[in-house]
Design a protein around this motif. Structure first.
Motif, PDB file in Angstrom:
ATOM      1  N   HIS A  19      62.921  55.203  31.509  1.00  0.00           N
ATOM      2  CA  HIS A  19      64.341  54.826  31.464  1.00  0.00           C
ATOM      3  C   HIS A  19      65.215  55.956  30.953  1.00  0.00           C
ATOM      4  O   HIS A  19      66.407  56.000  31.237  1.00  0.00           O
ATOM      5  CB  HIS A  19      64.542  53.608  30.557  1.00  0.00           C
ATOM      6  N   PHE A  20      64.623  56.812  30.145  1.00  0.00           N
ATOM      7  CA  PHE A  20      65.395  57.888  29.519  1.00  0.00           C
ATOM      8  C   PHE A  20      64.701  59.219  29.839  1.00  0.00           C
ATOM      9  O   PHE A  20      64.026  59.807  28.989  1.00  0.00           O
ATOM     10  CB  PHE A  20      65.488  57.661  28.002  1.00  0.00           C
ATOM     11  N   PRO A  21      64.849  59.678  31.094  1.00  0.00           N
ATOM     12  CA  PRO A  21      64.052  60.808  31.561  1.00  0.00           C
ATOM     13  C   PRO A  21      64.585  62.169  31.097  1.00  0.00           C
ATOM     14  O   PRO A  21      65.170  62.933  31.873  1.00  0.00           O
ATOM     15  CB  PRO A  21      64.136  60.672  33.094  1.00  0.00           C
ATOM     16  N   CYS A  22      64.391  62.466  29.832  1.00  0.00           N
ATOM     17  CA  CYS A  22      64.715  63.794  29.311  1.00  0.00           C
ATOM     18  C   CYS A  22      63.734  64.059  28.173  1.00  0.00           C
ATOM     19  O   CYS A  22      62.908  63.199  27.858  1.00  0.00           O
ATOM     20  CB  CYS A  22      66.159  63.830  28.788  1.00  0.00           C
ATOM     21  N   THR A  23      63.801  65.222  27.579  1.00  0.00           N
ATOM     22  CA  THR A  23      62.948  65.507  26.424  1.00  0.00           C
ATOM     23  C   THR A  23      63.841  65.583  25.196  1.00  0.00           C
ATOM     24  O   THR A  23      64.695  66.456  25.097  1.00  0.00           O
ATOM     25  CB  THR A  23      62.173  66.830  26.636  1.00  0.00           C
ATOM     26  N   PHE A  24      63.658  64.642  24.303  1.00  0.00           N
ATOM     27  CA  PHE A  24      64.498  64.601  23.099  1.00  0.00           C
ATOM     28  C   PHE A  24      63.997  65.605  22.076  1.00  0.00           C
ATOM     29  O   PHE A  24      62.801  65.862  21.961  1.00  0.00           O
ATOM     30  CB  PHE A  24      64.478  63.194  22.486  1.00  0.00           C
ATOM     31  N   THR A  25      64.928  66.134  21.333  1.00  0.00           N
ATOM     32  CA  THR A  25      64.523  67.141  20.356  1.00  0.00           C
ATOM     33  C   THR A  25      65.138  66.941  18.981  1.00  0.00           C
ATOM     34  O   THR A  25      64.507  67.198  17.979  1.00  0.00           O
ATOM     35  CB  THR A  25      64.790  68.562  20.914  1.00  0.00           C
ATOM     36  N   LYS A  26      66.375  66.477  18.941  1.00  0.00           N
ATOM     37  CA  LYS A  26      67.038  66.318  17.636  1.00  0.00           C
ATOM     38  C   LYS A  26      67.738  64.970  17.562  1.00  0.00           C
ATOM     39  O   LYS A  26      68.054  64.366  18.584  1.00  0.00           O
ATOM     40  CB  LYS A  26      68.063  67.433  17.428  1.00  0.00           C
ATOM     41  N   ALA A  27      68.003  64.549  16.317  1.00  0.00           N
ATOM     42  CA  ALA A  27      68.702  63.279  16.134  1.00  0.00           C
ATOM     43  C   ALA A  27      69.432  63.300  14.802  1.00  0.00           C
ATOM     44  O   ALA A  27      68.925  63.836  13.811  1.00  0.00           O
ATOM     45  CB  ALA A  27      67.689  62.141  16.141  1.00  0.00           C
ATOM     46  N   LYS A  28      70.636  62.741  14.797  1.00  0.00           N
ATOM     47  CA  LYS A  28      71.368  62.611  13.536  1.00  0.00           C
ATOM     48  C   LYS A  28      72.137  61.306  13.562  1.00  0.00           C
ATOM     49  O   LYS A  28      72.985  61.101  14.445  1.00  0.00           O
ATOM     50  CB  LYS A  28      72.323  63.807  13.350  1.00  0.00           C
ATOM     51  N   MET A  29      71.814  60.429  12.632  1.00  0.00           N
ATOM     52  CA  MET A  29      72.436  59.113  12.499  1.00  0.00           C
ATOM     53  C   MET A  29      72.454  58.361  13.836  1.00  0.00           C
ATOM     54  O   MET A  29      71.413  57.967  14.284  1.00  0.00           O
ATOM     55  CB  MET A  29      73.822  59.231  11.849  1.00  0.00           C
ATOM     56  N   SER A  30      73.599  58.234  14.503  1.00  0.00           N
ATOM     57  CA  SER A  30      73.623  57.447  15.751  1.00  0.00           C
ATOM     58  C   SER A  30      73.622  58.313  17.004  1.00  0.00           C
ATOM     59  O   SER A  30      73.933  57.822  18.091  1.00  0.00           O
ATOM     60  CB  SER A  30      74.851  56.539  15.760  1.00  0.00           C
ATOM     61  N   LYS A  31      73.269  59.574  16.857  1.00  0.00           N
ATOM     62  CA  LYS A  31      73.272  60.470  18.019  1.00  0.00           C
ATOM     63  C   LYS A  31      71.874  61.046  18.249  1.00  0.00           C
ATOM     64  O   LYS A  31      71.172  61.376  17.292  1.00  0.00           O
ATOM     65  CB  LYS A  31      74.244  61.630  17.781  1.00  0.00           C
ATOM     66  N   LEU A  32      71.522  61.169  19.524  1.00  0.00           N
ATOM     67  CA  LEU A  32      70.283  61.838  19.913  1.00  0.00           C
ATOM     68  C   LEU A  32      70.656  63.033  20.768  1.00  0.00           C
ATOM     69  O   LEU A  32      71.694  63.018  21.442  1.00  0.00           O
ATOM     70  CB  LEU A  32      69.402  60.904  20.753  1.00  0.00           C
ATOM     71  N   TYR A  33      69.801  64.049  20.782  1.00  0.00           N
ATOM     72  CA  TYR A  33      70.079  65.252  21.573  1.00  0.00           C
ATOM     73  C   TYR A  33      68.823  65.614  22.351  1.00  0.00           C
ATOM     74  O   TYR A  33      67.708  65.512  21.818  1.00  0.00           O
ATOM     75  CB  TYR A  33      70.471  66.421  20.657  1.00  0.00           C
ATOM     76  N   ASP A  34      69.009  66.065  23.608  1.00  0.00           N
ATOM     77  CA  ASP A  34      67.833  66.497  24.374  1.00  0.00           C
ATOM     78  C   ASP A  34      67.754  68.020  24.382  1.00  0.00           C
ATOM     79  O   ASP A  34      68.612  68.708  23.804  1.00  0.00           O
ATOM     80  CB  ASP A  34      67.822  65.878  25.780  1.00  0.00           C
TER      81      ASP A  34
END
Ligand SMILES: Cc1ncc(COP(=O)(O)O)c(C=O)c1O
Length: 423
Positions: A19-34
């Motif tokens: 469903h979420f076809p990317c590679t996640f790398t970072k996250a802070k509170m309510s945000k995710l980053y690929d």
């Protein structure tokens, strides 16, 4: 390149990446980053494990300090300072103010294992094997918990008979049309019901994977009375909707009831640290030492995270959750229902759903798959739940700011509009 490694080595059972076809790398509170640096608002919240936000600064600072200090990480169920501090904080901040008399049993760190432990205790204490669970319930994937889980798809993975559970109607769908408590009462009173008296009834006060279905307060009170009257233990599975999710620390507080056991996991560890616990009335402490052990019970950094989280989870914090609950409901009324009156809404606290199964174009989940994909492209992580994936599940961190919440809701609204415009 990276996806090739996943495809090459990882089992096909992994699912969320589809469903979420990317590679996640970072996250802070309510945000995710690929890895491409794209930002996503997180309405999925680690399936309820990240109530205090990703990398919550306060909680992480306590964990980092602990990890860097040569403190004990692995200790089975031996006594440690980290566990002692958690027990004291939980007793003083959660149990005592609520007048609750529970003992704590730490399990292998997954929700399903807490439910397995609760089943064992109820069965051992009563000598009965059957357990009532509810249609729409989700309680985990190990064999005992899977037997309590109603989804046909999930059950088909078991490869064996799932036994000793009888499903009762939840007060929803078909169960909304008649008195389900009276139905259970008639089963328990009759010596011709053909259904064995259960050791326990396990309930989610809000069915989460079942599509965000909130059980009425009156129904929960009557369920408690039914259990008391018939000497049946009431287990509340607060794994997903505990830890403040519904606007109180425990989800059953709104009904003023006290379950005999409460299972908790997900957000209890504070910031994604694996932890799992059963709260049990002392009379249920019937397992002998070691009869429910496991190597990774009591992962010490989780106790540190859990203790720090209890510094955050106070009355003001819960009041804030209830305020954001109103904000979502208002947003739905003004911005989503206006797209089409048949788009529904359910929810409480910070667990809500936008429901699309009354639309003519609703077709066994495909519609919501499209909306979910559209959300992902526009930078929102949102999961689906319920029968035929009818519910778009709004499950943000409880720490989400009002601006982030509105920004996420805007993406959801625009994605629904964009997909419906193509129908
Ligand atoms: C209500 C409920 N119970 C149990 C579980 C199982 O927890 P775990 O996946 O940690 O085994 C979940 C997981 O989503 C859940 O939502």
């Amino acid at each position: 390149m990276r996806m090739n490694s996943f495809q090459k080595y990882e089992s096909d059972v992994s699912s969320y990446w589809r469903h979420f076809p990317c590679t996640f790398t970072k996250a802070k509170m309510s945000k995710l980053y690929d890895t491409e640096g794209k930002e996503y608002i997180d309405f999925f919240c680690g399936a309820g494990a990240m109530n205090y936000g990703h990398n919550n600064e306060y909680i992480m600072s306590k964990i980092i300090e602990y990890m860097q200090g040569d403190n004990i990480i692995h200790a089975l169920d031996m006594h440690t300072s980290a566990k002692e501090a958690f027990l004291d904080a939980f007793g003083e901040k959660i149990l005592k103010p609520r007048g609750l008399d529970y003992k704590l049993m730490f399990c292998s760190p997954s929700g399903t294992n807490a439910n397995e432990a609760a089943l064992k205790m109820a069965r051992k204490a009563t000598g009965r094997q059957n357990v009532f669970s509810f249609m729409g319930a989700f309680h985990g994937m190990s064999t005992g918990s899977l037997a309590l889980t109603s989804s046909e798809y999930d059950r088909n993975g078991a490869g064996q008979t799932l036994s000793n559970v009888t499903f009762m109607p939840y007060p929803f769908g078909f169960g909304e049309k008649f008195d389900t408590i009276a139905y259970m009462e008639s089963i328990l009173e009759s010596d011709h019901s053909g259904i064995e008296k259960p050791a326990a009834i396990i309930v989610e006060t809000v069915q989460a994977e079942g599509g965000i279905v909130v059980a009425p307060v009156e129904w929960l009170k009557r369920l408690r009375e039914l259990c008391t009257k018939h000497g049946i233990y009431l287990i509340c599975d607060d794994i997903q909707v505990g830890c403040g999710r519904t606007g109180n620390f425990f989800s059953f507080e709104r009904a003023g009831i006290v379950p005999d056991m409460v299972t908790m996991s997900k957000s209890i560890g504070g910031c994604g640290m694996p932890m799992s616990v059963v709260l049990l009335k002392p009379e249920l402490d019937v397992l002998l030492p070691g009869q429910h052990n496991g190597t990774f019970r009591g992962f010490q950094p989780a106790f540190i995270g859990a203790t720090a989280a209890l510094d955050i989870a106070n009355d003001e914090f819960f009041a804030n959750v209830r305020k954001k609950d109103e904000l979502i409901t208002k947003y739905y009324e003004e911005n989503i229902k206006t797209i089409d009156e048949r788009i529904g809404h359910r929810g409480i606290g910070l667990i809500h759903a936008i429901v699309t199964d009354q639309l003519d174009c609703f077709d066994n989940g495909a519609l919501n798959d499209e909306i979910q994909n559209e959300c992902f492209d526009r930078g929102l992580i949102i999961e689906l739940a319920g029968q035929r994936s009818c519910a778009l599940k709004i499950l943000p961190a409880l720490t989400i700011t009002e601006d982030e919440l509105i920004a996420g809701m805007d993406i959801l609204r625009d994605s629904i509009k964009a997909v419906l415009a193509k129908k």
